[in-house]
Scaffold this active site. Structure first.
Site, short mmCIF file in Angstrom:
data_model
loop_
_atom_site.label_atom_id
_atom_site.label_comp_id
_atom_site.label_asym_id
_atom_site.label_seq_id
_atom_site.Cartn_x
_atom_site.Cartn_y
_atom_site.Cartn_z
N GLY A 177 5.11 -0.94 2.53
CA GLY A 177 4.27 0.24 2.40
C GLY A 177 5.04 1.55 2.42
O GLY A 177 6.07 1.68 3.07
N HIS A 222 0.82 -1.21 0.00
CA HIS A 222 0.00 0.00 0.00
C HIS A 222 0.85 1.27 0.00
O HIS A 222 1.91 1.34 0.62
CB HIS A 222 -0.94 0.01 1.20
CG HIS A 222 -0.22 -0.08 2.53
ND1 HIS A 222 0.27 1.02 3.18
CD2 HIS A 222 0.08 -1.14 3.30
CE1 HIS A 222 0.84 0.65 4.32
NE2 HIS A 222 0.74 -0.66 4.41
N ASP A 223 0.39 2.26 -0.74
CA ASP A 223 0.97 3.60 -0.77
C ASP A 223 2.38 3.66 -1.35
O ASP A 223 3.09 4.65 -1.19
CB ASP A 223 0.97 4.23 0.63
CG ASP A 223 -0.41 4.21 1.28
OD1 ASP A 223 -1.32 4.87 0.75
OD2 ASP A 223 -0.59 3.49 2.28
#
Length: 266
Positions: free
Chosen positions: A144, A126-127
């Site tokens: 992440g 994520h991200d």
């Protein structure tokens, strides 16, 4: 649902209402495309590929069998909020790759640029922001909030710690754990990630001028042996050269970061 008339979709594929399938796309047997997916022209999903979540794909991407693109983050803080995944053009996402959407706390966006190769079994969390022409080799994992700049190669079974930045043109060796930022054009290897030099092979393959390579070599020596802190040495080396490659390192080290830096001999 918006499916271009030229798209070739196998009867066993599941396309949820609301999905947008562009011109010339090919979707193979037993694929799944979620309701919020927007797929650009001439994308290909091999059999059993999954694309879901709020995912936007540019043109001519290929997702191979059993890859899962756009699944929710592997983050215990994730509460079901709507977050996104953006994928550019001409990327190849190989078998069993996983790419997650963002989290609200991390900006709500995971992003992959153009012309990247994500090899079998690797993970993009994520991200994460991945730029262009990046290669992530088999079974490597990018945690992440990482930022991976252009032309980076991450070796097989490598692990990139969360919030790490890897500068343009760097190379990470196989089976390497990277816990701090990597300068542009750096060469990192060993189990606990040591900055062992410059990615000279990559620089030469890209046709970088000999004078710039010499300037980078001199700059690396200054980083390794000069006086003062690492940041002080990097700042000084930018004052002694007009090389854009050296200045890119200076700008990178001067940028905002949540990590320390891998340093020569550190």
């Amino acid at each position: 649902m918006s499916i271009h008339p030229s798209a070739d979709i196998h009867p066993s594929a599941v396309i949820e209402d609301g999905a947008s399938i562009g011109e010339g796309c090919s979707i193979g047997p037993f694929c799944y495309v979620g309701a919020d997916v927007q797929m650009g022209p001439r994308c290909t999903l091999m059999s059993h590929a999954i694309v879901k979540g709020k995912t936007v794909m540019g043109e001519e991407n290929t997702v191979f069998s059993f890859a899962v693109v756009g699944e929710i983050p592997q983050d215990k803080k994730f509460g079901g909020e709507i977050t996104r995944l953006e994928i550019g053009a001409r990327n190849r996402i190989r078998e069993h790759v996983t790419v997650n959407t963002g989290t609200e706390g991390g900006g709500s966006l995971t992003k992959i640029g153009d012309d990247c190769l994500l090899m079998a079994g690797c993970h993009v969390a994520h991200d994460v922001i991945i730029a262009n022409n990046v290669i992530v080799v088999n079974s490597a994992a990018v945690a992440g909030h990482c930022i991976i700049e252009d032309d980076v190669i991450i070796g097989g079974l490598a692990g990139i710690h969360q919030f790490v930045r890897i500068g343009k043109g760097a190379i990470i060796g196989a089976v390497t754990m990277v816990t701090n930022d990597v300068i542009p054009y750096g060469l990192v290897q060993a189990p606990r990630g040591q900055l062992d030099g410059l990615n000279l092979v990559g620089l030469k393959r890209r046709g970088v001028d000999r004078s710039d390579i010499m300037a980078l070599r001199a700059a690396f020596q200054m980083m390794a042996q000069g006086e003062g802190t690492f940041q002080d040495r990097v700042k000084r080396m930018g004052e002694d050269t007009d090389s854009e490659y050296v200045h890119r390192i200076v700008e990178f080290v001067s940028g905002s970061t949540d990590r320390s830096f891998l340093t020569p001999g550190g």
